[in-house]
Design a protein around this motif. Sequence first.
Motif, mmCIF file in Angstrom:
data_model
loop_
_atom_site.group_PDB
_atom_site.id
_atom_site.type_symbol
_atom_site.label_atom_id
_atom_site.label_comp_id
_atom_site.label_asym_id
_atom_site.label_seq_id
_atom_site.Cartn_x
_atom_site.Cartn_y
_atom_site.Cartn_z
ATOM 1 N N ASN A 4 -12.137 -1.017 -3.681
ATOM 2 C CA ASN A 4 -11.409 -1.950 -4.705
ATOM 3 C C ASN A 4 -9.890 -1.536 -4.482
ATOM 4 O OD1 ASN A 4 -13.047 -3.476 -5.938
ATOM 5 N ND2 ASN A 4 -13.914 -1.712 -7.234
ATOM 6 N N ARG A 5 -9.490 -0.224 -4.357
ATOM 7 C CA ARG A 5 -7.843 0.086 -4.298
ATOM 8 C C ARG A 5 -7.146 0.404 -3.184
ATOM 9 N NH1 ARG A 5 -7.680 -1.874 -8.749
ATOM 10 N NH2 ARG A 5 -8.444 -1.378 -10.389
ATOM 11 N N THR A 6 -8.086 0.630 -2.063
ATOM 12 C CA THR A 6 -7.254 1.067 -0.716
ATOM 13 C C THR A 6 -7.007 -0.268 0.157
ATOM 14 O OG1 THR A 6 -9.582 1.445 0.437
ATOM 15 C CG2 THR A 6 -8.440 3.331 -1.054
ATOM 16 N N TYR A 7 -6.337 0.172 0.883
ATOM 17 C CA TYR A 7 -5.820 -1.008 2.058
ATOM 18 C C TYR A 7 -7.126 -1.325 2.833
ATOM 19 C CZ TYR A 7 -3.801 -3.351 6.241
ATOM 20 O OH TYR A 7 -3.672 -3.888 7.050
ATOM 21 N N THR A 58 0.886 -1.257 -0.043
ATOM 22 C CA THR A 58 0.228 0.076 0.125
ATOM 23 C C THR A 58 0.909 1.197 -0.007
ATOM 24 O OG1 THR A 58 -1.727 -1.228 1.378
ATOM 25 C CG2 THR A 58 -1.965 1.291 1.319
ATOM 26 N N GLY A 73 -2.216 4.976 1.081
ATOM 27 C CA GLY A 73 -3.586 4.090 1.229
ATOM 28 C C GLY A 73 -4.078 3.484 0.046
ATOM 29 N N PHE A 74 -3.380 3.395 -1.151
ATOM 30 C CA PHE A 74 -3.813 2.675 -2.257
ATOM 31 C C PHE A 74 -2.898 1.489 -2.480
ATOM 32 C CE2 PHE A 74 -5.443 6.759 -3.161
ATOM 33 C CZ PHE A 74 -6.870 6.456 -3.826
ATOM 34 N N VAL A 75 -3.806 0.051 -2.816
ATOM 35 C CA VAL A 75 -3.050 -1.081 -2.776
ATOM 36 C C VAL A 75 -2.435 -1.073 -4.136
ATOM 37 C CG1 VAL A 75 -3.293 -3.321 -2.747
ATOM 38 C CG2 VAL A 75 -4.467 -1.820 -1.149
ATOM 39 N N ARG A 80 -2.540 -3.533 -6.608
ATOM 40 C CA ARG A 80 -2.882 -4.671 -6.777
ATOM 41 C C ARG A 80 -2.155 -5.514 -7.984
ATOM 42 N NH1 ARG A 80 -9.253 -5.015 -6.611
ATOM 43 N NH2 ARG A 80 -9.092 -6.937 -6.175
ATOM 44 N N VAL A 107 -13.746 3.019 -5.126
ATOM 45 C CA VAL A 107 -12.219 3.202 -5.052
ATOM 46 C C VAL A 107 -11.994 2.557 -3.577
ATOM 47 C CG1 VAL A 107 -10.297 4.885 -5.079
ATOM 48 C CG2 VAL A 107 -12.092 5.033 -6.724
#
Lengths: 500, 320
Positions: free
Chosen positions: B186-189, A360, A363-365, A367, B183
């Motif tokens: 799908n996209r955050t921890y 992360t 805050g964004f993973v 993927r 978002v």
Amino acid sequence: MSEPILRAEGLRKGFPGVQALDGVDLSLCPGEVHVLLGENGAGKSTLIKMLSGAYRPDEGRVLMDGRQVDIRTAGDAQRLGISTIYQEFNLVPELSVAENLSLGRPPRRFGLIDKGAMVRQARELLARVEVDVDPRTPVARLGIARMQMVEIAKALALNARVLIMDEPTAVLTTSEVDKLFVLVRQLRDEGVAVAFITHHLEEIAAIGDRVTVLRDGRSVAEVPADTAQDELVRLMVGRPIDQQFPRRPAELGEPLLKVTGLSRRGAFDDVSFEVRAGEVVGISGLVGAGRTEVARAVFGADRYDSGEVTVRGRRLPPHDVHAAMEAGLGLVPEDRKGQGLVLTADIGENLGLVTLRDATRAGFVDRKGQRTAATKVADQLAIRMTGLNQEVRTLSGGNQQKVVIGKWLVADAHVLILDEPTRGIDVGAKVEIYQLVNELTDSGRAVLMISSDLPEILGMSDRILVMARGRLVGELAAGEATQDDVMALAVTEVEGSRAR
Amino acid sequence: MPGNVLARRSPAAAWLAENGAVAALVVLVVALSLLSSDFLSLTNLLNVGVQAAVTAILAFGSTFVIVTGGIDLSVGSVAALSAITLAWTATDAGVAWPVAVVVSLAVGVMAGLVNASLIAYGKLPPFIATLAMLGIARGLALVISQGSPIAMPEAVSALGGNLGRYLPIPVIVMVVMGVIAAVILNRTYTGRAMYAIGGNEEAARLSGIKVDRQLLITYGLSGAFAAVAGIVLASRLASAQPQAAAGYELDAIAAVVIGGASLSGGKGKALGTFVGALILAVLRNGLNLLSVSAFWQQVVIGAVIALAVLVDTLRRRGTY
């Protein structure tokens, strides 16, 4: 041999994406213990679910006493005298043993439940399975072995003529297994047909009369129970397996995990040991000896009262999983489905669970990165899957276990605690997991392995620690130890203050 | 593997099978446009959008909570409390409106944090913790407003109007909040952790996810979304009313569930929730156009909720 009570002919059952049963024949005779043998995914579960009314066959038929029957529900199976004891027991933990035994049809007087009669009936049933427990005890207070006896008593209450037991020995200790066998033989001699599923080959000759081997959804052979183990393995996997325990000792390095004086009241007392790089340390002992409790405390999943845990020179704060992970510790818990996997998620998601935080940024993973790492590990472990987005619950037990181990490989854990790593998984997958342990130690990782499977502990550990009643009671070098040595230690009464 | 049924179908069919709610919405729209000539007009469709907006925004917030395996019964009350707070601070307390908006959002978040603390640290079941908050937030809204509506500051009420000639701002807010929710999920921890926690809390914990902290964020988000929904609702009415949005939590939960989420956790998508909210709004609108009595509308909507989940359950059972 007498006429079979139950015959299954040409059973077939398909699910989307997989043909679970592809032609299975089975005949169960009164007064025999019939072992069902097969790797996970071979179709054993589907077969017994069909006989107990959970699934209906697409093709084929089931006969009871020569007459074709249609088992649509669990009630149908019960009326026909077929009882099934699953690995996950069908008991209500909050209710008493007596209430569980008469669940659904309690004795009544004037429309109210007759508690006196209920307890009396329960006593009789419990006497038949020779288990000494007060029928008024809540089931939740029983240990696993006694719960199983209650399950068997429940089957007797239903006058079962066919008793199907799905891996009844998987959770039992050696002495408990012996007791179970005595009871199973007794039922057999009373004319019950017992279908017995086990992954422990040595149990087959001990308890079985005949063996039906399933492979890829087909019944491939019916052989006597005294068939040689090698031959059984060959029938089961379709190829010979060279070595059951391929431990390849690695060069030992620095101690990676050091546990000193770890204690928690009522669970474990003054436990100290270390595991060095390249080493596999096994922890043996009876169920309830405190092995899992120690493992969870070391990993920070549970608290402890005193003592310290050091990983790679770093002292870990107690009860902090996150810190343990950061230091390089990983835990593969004993309850795969309950604690290891997120069953609603797919393989990729599960493999990436531990590294989610590291992947992360703001805050964004990432993927994509997560998927790439997962693909690599899935390949390394040879997880048999249609793709990373397959749901983990559709995998066989062995492949599920690979996923649980895999998430720690993705995270590059340096010390891996494996709690009953091969429980309930088939021979082929077991050997793959053992090979993986070898690879880990070859690359300087350390493994702490808890197992109730004595041959496994003896075959795969470099050193064996034995626990009894919350204490470490002995240490054995794996090369010289025998099953008897380990058991002798495991049943030691700890002198003085019992951990309590 | 022999015969993978899903793989053999066309991608579109497979997608529809996976997203049953979308199929249901399409059927509903087609049926209503045949039954009523007014239905497909632009004015009416935008009207449906406005009607859906508040429910949808609440439902996006509820999606987070439901994905973690929890439930938030307090969102309707929290929406009202946040709106009342905004109106009161901007008018009675005389604070500048942007500050009032921030305070209002903070109140929503706080309510969520209190919920989460009761759940994570007090070990209360989410149902009970948020049921308590349902009462507390509604009561506070009544206390602050002394039971009467308070006028919204004009600058904020503009949110209830249109952008340009046609485009209703509530619809824009709904879409923006939906995208934010998608978002996050799908996209955050935090989003991915929500799925893990809902799927298997113990496994999540043993994989190093700080479950308590993530639950704080989850319920905090739900509170924030509730606050936004409350502000949008009050803007449309030009006044904050202490009794506003009563019972909306149930519509929000219905929208999430119709959208394919599982109340046992681990499953759910923002898009599904959006479609679920649209289905409810389209249904209400269509029944109005067809002059079905408001009493019967409740019956129909109840039946649709049961049917939607039933179909979904049967479909899943067939797969395994």
